[in-house]
Design a protein around this motif. Structure first.
Motif, short mmCIF file in Angstrom:
data_model
loop_
_atom_site.label_atom_id
_atom_site.label_comp_id
_atom_site.label_asym_id
_atom_site.label_seq_id
_atom_site.Cartn_x
_atom_site.Cartn_y
_atom_site.Cartn_z
N ARG A 83 0.80 -1.23 0.00
CA ARG A 83 0.00 0.00 0.00
C ARG A 83 0.83 1.28 0.00
O ARG A 83 0.43 2.27 -0.60
CB ARG A 83 -0.93 0.03 1.21
CG ARG A 83 -1.96 -1.05 1.22
CD ARG A 83 -2.88 -0.93 2.40
NE ARG A 83 -2.24 -0.20 3.50
CZ ARG A 83 -2.68 -0.18 4.72
NH1 ARG A 83 -3.74 -0.83 5.04
NH2 ARG A 83 -2.05 0.50 5.67
N HIS A 84 1.94 1.30 0.71
CA HIS A 84 2.71 2.52 0.91
C HIS A 84 4.18 2.29 0.64
O HIS A 84 4.66 1.16 0.68
CB HIS A 84 2.58 3.02 2.36
CG HIS A 84 1.20 3.31 2.80
ND1 HIS A 84 0.47 4.36 2.33
CD2 HIS A 84 0.40 2.68 3.70
CE1 HIS A 84 -0.71 4.37 2.90
NE2 HIS A 84 -0.78 3.35 3.75
N ALA A 105 4.78 6.36 7.09
CA ALA A 105 5.95 6.11 7.92
C ALA A 105 5.55 5.44 9.22
O ALA A 105 6.27 4.58 9.74
CB ALA A 105 6.70 7.41 8.21
N GLU A 106 4.39 5.80 9.75
CA GLU A 106 3.90 5.15 10.98
C GLU A 106 3.63 3.67 10.74
O GLU A 106 3.92 2.84 11.58
CB GLU A 106 2.63 5.85 11.48
CG GLU A 106 2.03 5.23 12.72
CD GLU A 106 2.98 5.18 13.91
OE1 GLU A 106 3.11 4.11 14.51
OE2 GLU A 106 3.60 6.21 14.23
N ASP A 107 3.11 3.34 9.59
CA ASP A 107 2.84 1.94 9.26
C ASP A 107 4.12 1.16 8.95
O ASP A 107 4.24 -0.01 9.32
CB ASP A 107 1.91 1.83 8.04
CG ASP A 107 0.50 2.31 8.34
OD1 ASP A 107 0.15 2.40 9.53
OD2 ASP A 107 -0.24 2.58 7.37
N LEU A 108 5.06 1.81 8.29
CA LEU A 108 6.23 1.09 7.76
C LEU A 108 7.48 1.18 8.63
O LEU A 108 8.23 0.22 8.74
CB LEU A 108 6.59 1.64 6.37
CG LEU A 108 5.54 1.52 5.29
CD1 LEU A 108 5.99 2.30 4.06
CD2 LEU A 108 5.30 0.07 4.95
N PHE A 109 7.73 2.32 9.23
CA PHE A 109 9.06 2.62 9.73
C PHE A 109 9.14 2.99 11.20
O PHE A 109 10.05 2.58 11.91
CB PHE A 109 9.63 3.77 8.86
CG PHE A 109 11.00 4.20 9.17
CD1 PHE A 109 12.05 3.29 9.21
CD2 PHE A 109 11.28 5.53 9.42
CE1 PHE A 109 13.33 3.70 9.49
CE2 PHE A 109 12.56 5.95 9.70
CZ PHE A 109 13.58 5.04 9.73
N PHE A 110 8.19 3.77 11.70
CA PHE A 110 8.28 4.26 13.07
C PHE A 110 8.30 3.16 14.14
O PHE A 110 9.05 3.28 15.11
CB PHE A 110 7.17 5.26 13.37
CG PHE A 110 7.35 6.60 12.69
CD1 PHE A 110 8.52 6.93 12.02
CD2 PHE A 110 6.33 7.53 12.73
CE1 PHE A 110 8.68 8.16 11.39
CE2 PHE A 110 6.48 8.77 12.12
CZ PHE A 110 7.64 9.08 11.46
#
Length: 153
Positions: A83-84, A105-110
């Motif tokens: 999705r992102h 970024a919250e979904d993938l990285f944070f």
């Protein structure tokens, strides 16, 4: 695509600036935009932590969930799922990332970044588009024996 910059802030300054995010944001943006007077440069170096690219990438690679992928490019890292996607550039004292929305970024990285260092501050294009990636606990590891309670009753 929007650009954001993530700074690793030392713990004592994270506690001090947690409720003063607007002050920290203005300082970081002034520093970023070239107002690198000697005082600003020394203050910036004093409140931030150096980020070793190899350590950050190793940590991401180790803790990234299996449904999220990482691809390294020449000077960037792409983190994505179905999705992102976001692109990262890791500097000496900051991480720049580009993405359509900060929620990517919250979904993938944070979540992975929170495990690396708990006091990261994200600066977007304005003060309303910035903040901490995790809450700063204010009463962390306080020794209860040092606290004194007075009563006049």
């Amino acid at each position: 695509m929007n650009q954001y910059t993530i700074y690793a802030i030392k713990e004592e300054f994270a506690h001090f600036f947690y409720f003063r995010s607007d002050v920290l944001y203005r300082f970081l943006k002034s520093y970023e935009q070239g107002e690198k007077y000697d005082v600003f440069a020394r203050q910036f170096d004093f409140i931030t932590i150096e980020l070793a690219e190899t350590s950050v990438l190793s940590h991401i690679n180790r803790f990234l969930p299996s449904h999220i992928h990482m691809a390294r490019g020449y000077n960037t890292v792409k983190i994505y799922n179905n999705r992102h996607s976001i692109s990262l550039h890791i500097g000496e004292k900051h991480i720049n990332f580009w993405g359509d929305i900060v929620h990517a970024a919250e979904d993938l990285f944070f979540p992975v970044l929170r495990l690396f260092h708990p006091y990261f501050f994200v600066a977007g294009d304005n003060v309303y588009n910035s903040g901490w990636i995790a809450p700063v606990t204010l009463a962390q590891n306080k020794d209860k024996h040092e606290q004194v309670l007075y009563s006049y009753f």
